[in-house]
Design an enzyme around this catalytic site. Sequence first.
Site, PDB file in Angstrom:
ATOM      1  N   ASN A 139       0.867  -1.176   0.000  1.00 47.15           N
ATOM      2  CA  ASN A 139       0.000   0.000   0.000  1.00 47.15           C
ATOM      3  C   ASN A 139       0.905   1.228   0.000  1.00 47.15           C
ATOM      4  O   ASN A 139       1.429   1.607   1.038  1.00 47.15           O
ATOM      5  CB  ASN A 139      -0.902  -0.024   1.248  1.00 47.15           C
ATOM      6  CG  ASN A 139      -1.719   1.253   1.376  1.00 47.15           C
ATOM      7  OD1 ASN A 139      -1.823   2.037   0.437  1.00 47.15           O
ATOM      8  ND2 ASN A 139      -2.312   1.462   2.551  1.00 47.15           N
TER       9      ASN A 139
ATOM     10  N   LYS B 181       0.168   4.272  -0.439  1.00 50.36           N
ATOM     11  CA  LYS B 181      -0.476   5.506   0.050  1.00 50.36           C
ATOM     12  C   LYS B 181      -0.172   6.643  -0.941  1.00 50.36           C
ATOM     13  O   LYS B 181      -0.113   6.386  -2.140  1.00 50.36           O
ATOM     14  CB  LYS B 181      -0.019   5.818   1.476  1.00 50.36           C
ATOM     15  CG  LYS B 181      -0.171   4.573   2.379  1.00 50.36           C
ATOM     16  CD  LYS B 181       0.007   4.848   3.836  1.00 50.36           C
ATOM     17  CE  LYS B 181      -0.152   3.528   4.597  1.00 50.36           C
ATOM     18  NZ  LYS B 181      -0.148   3.692   6.036  1.00 50.36           N
TER      19      LYS B 181
ATOM     20  N   HIS C 245      -9.653   1.536   4.727  1.00 50.10           N
ATOM     21  CA  HIS C 245      -8.380   1.748   5.419  1.00 50.10           C
ATOM     22  C   HIS C 245      -8.593   2.770   6.544  1.00 50.10           C
ATOM     23  O   HIS C 245      -9.374   3.714   6.386  1.00 50.10           O
ATOM     24  CB  HIS C 245      -7.321   2.256   4.429  1.00 50.10           C
ATOM     25  CG  HIS C 245      -5.950   2.256   5.021  1.00 50.10           C
ATOM     26  ND1 HIS C 245      -5.516   3.257   5.846  1.00 50.10           N
ATOM     27  CD2 HIS C 245      -4.941   1.353   4.949  1.00 50.10           C
ATOM     28  CE1 HIS C 245      -4.276   2.977   6.248  1.00 50.10           C
ATOM     29  NE2 HIS C 245      -3.908   1.827   5.712  1.00 50.10           N
TER      30      HIS C 245
ATOM     31  N   GLU D 180      -6.950   5.215   7.482  1.00 45.39           N
ATOM     32  CA  GLU D 180      -6.736   6.617   7.087  1.00 45.39           C
ATOM     33  C   GLU D 180      -7.966   7.168   6.355  1.00 45.39           C
ATOM     34  O   GLU D 180      -8.309   8.337   6.498  1.00 45.39           O
ATOM     35  CB  GLU D 180      -5.468   6.721   6.214  1.00 45.39           C
ATOM     36  CG  GLU D 180      -4.213   6.545   7.061  1.00 45.39           C
ATOM     37  CD  GLU D 180      -3.032   5.919   6.326  1.00 45.39           C
ATOM     38  OE1 GLU D 180      -3.004   5.930   5.084  1.00 45.39           O
ATOM     39  OE2 GLU D 180      -2.134   5.403   7.033  1.00 45.39           O
TER      40      GLU D 180
ATOM     41  N   GLU E  71      -5.819  -4.439  10.661  1.00 43.32           N
ATOM     42  CA  GLU E  71      -4.741  -3.473  10.892  1.00 43.32           C
ATOM     43  C   GLU E  71      -5.032  -2.673  12.160  1.00 43.32           C
ATOM     44  O   GLU E  71      -5.822  -1.720  12.121  1.00 43.32           O
ATOM     45  CB  GLU E  71      -4.647  -2.495   9.720  1.00 43.32           C
ATOM     46  CG  GLU E  71      -4.344  -3.140   8.390  1.00 43.32           C
ATOM     47  CD  GLU E  71      -3.752  -2.126   7.401  1.00 43.32           C
ATOM     48  OE1 GLU E  71      -2.632  -2.361   6.951  1.00 43.32           O
ATOM     49  OE2 GLU E  71      -4.403  -1.107   7.132  1.00 43.32           O
TER      50      GLU E  71
ATOM     51  N   GLY F 116       2.213   2.607  10.666  1.00 45.40           N
ATOM     52  CA  GLY F 116       3.190   3.681  10.468  1.00 45.40           C
ATOM     53  C   GLY F 116       3.889   4.117  11.742  1.00 45.40           C
ATOM     54  O   GLY F 116       4.567   5.139  11.759  1.00 45.40           O
TER      55      GLY F 116
ATOM     56  N   SER G 240       3.117  -1.837  10.483  1.00 43.44           N
ATOM     57  CA  SER G 240       4.562  -1.943  10.723  1.00 43.44           C
ATOM     58  C   SER G 240       5.142  -3.328  10.436  1.00 43.44           C
ATOM     59  O   SER G 240       6.025  -3.789  11.159  1.00 43.44           O
ATOM     60  CB  SER G 240       4.901  -1.478  12.147  1.00 43.44           C
ATOM     61  OG  SER G 240       4.543  -0.116  12.313  1.00 43.44           O
TER      62      SER G 240
HETATM   63  P1  PGA Z   1       2.630   0.509   7.654  1.00 46.19           P
HETATM   64  O1  PGA Z   1       1.203   0.753   6.970  1.00 46.19           O
HETATM   65  O2  PGA Z   1       3.144  -0.809   7.117  1.00 46.19           O
HETATM   66  O3  PGA Z   1       3.475   1.677   7.213  1.00 46.19           O
HETATM   67  O4  PGA Z   1       2.411   0.452   9.119  1.00 46.19           O
HETATM   68  C1  PGA Z   1       0.288  -0.305   6.800  1.00 46.19           C
HETATM   69  C2  PGA Z   1      -0.982   0.211   6.189  1.00 46.19           C
HETATM   70  O5  PGA Z   1      -1.390   1.338   6.485  1.00 46.19           O
HETATM   71  O6  PGA Z   1      -1.630  -0.498   5.390  1.00 46.19           O
END
Ligand code: PGA
Length: 263
Positions: free
Chosen positions: A10, A12, A104, A106, A176, A182, A222
Amino acid sequence: MSRKPIFAANWKMHKGPSETEDFVKSFLSKTQGKTFHAEIVIAPPFASLARLAELLHTASAGQNAHAIQIAAQNCSEYDAGAYTGEVSVLMLREFYVHYVILGHSERRSIFGETDKTINAKIHKAREANLKPIFCIGETLAEREGGNLETVLRTQITEGLRDVSEKDLAETVIAYEPVWAIGTGVTATAEQAQDAHAFVRSVIAELYGAEPAAKIRIQYGGSVKPGNAAELMACPDIDGALIGGAALEPQSFLEIIANGSATE
Ligand code: PGA
């Protein structure tokens, strides 16, 4: 029940068309001659879909290029019309998009998407035969407040409202935990496995034992080359949705290699 793990990058809001090309060329040269017992997916920003499709799905793309599937990071719940800034599922189909990330955290927290919107998008995606990567997960406050199961149950039940068993079979769930996205803080393998087993049990309540045993549940938050093997060795974890560590071809590849070796 053997489920093929699925590793999805992903990106983003990173990587325009030229950076997409750099990544793909490097990734393909690293994977040349290698096969993994895993499905590999890349979800670039909308603006890079055309370049990615060209690099992976034209006649001149190599054998290992065809093995990589394309995902979108979002889609509209509408077909067409006066919806400035939106992208429809039929437009996505023109770019060889097979998967679409929906729900997601976000999108939920920054753009105000609700379980209802996400449910509408899942239905719209399935109308166009796109496979949803349906994201769910709790915040730290929800977990610490003892509400983990209630939150996940609500997200699953509302997000999948009126989704048929046939469409569920084409859906991937991504668990998640919001506090792990992140942040560099990963859920422990035990925390992740417990949550995944719970998600599977909710699917079993809603659809029965067989669909629950078949559905793939990715872990996200992460994931890195160093923790992929331990997480993927858990019985209910079927791949990963990867943000930061999937921006570099080498680390995305190592996650796939380390994570699929344990299957
Ligand atoms: P990350 O993001 O691996 O940077 O923690 C995962 C995601 O948001 O799908």
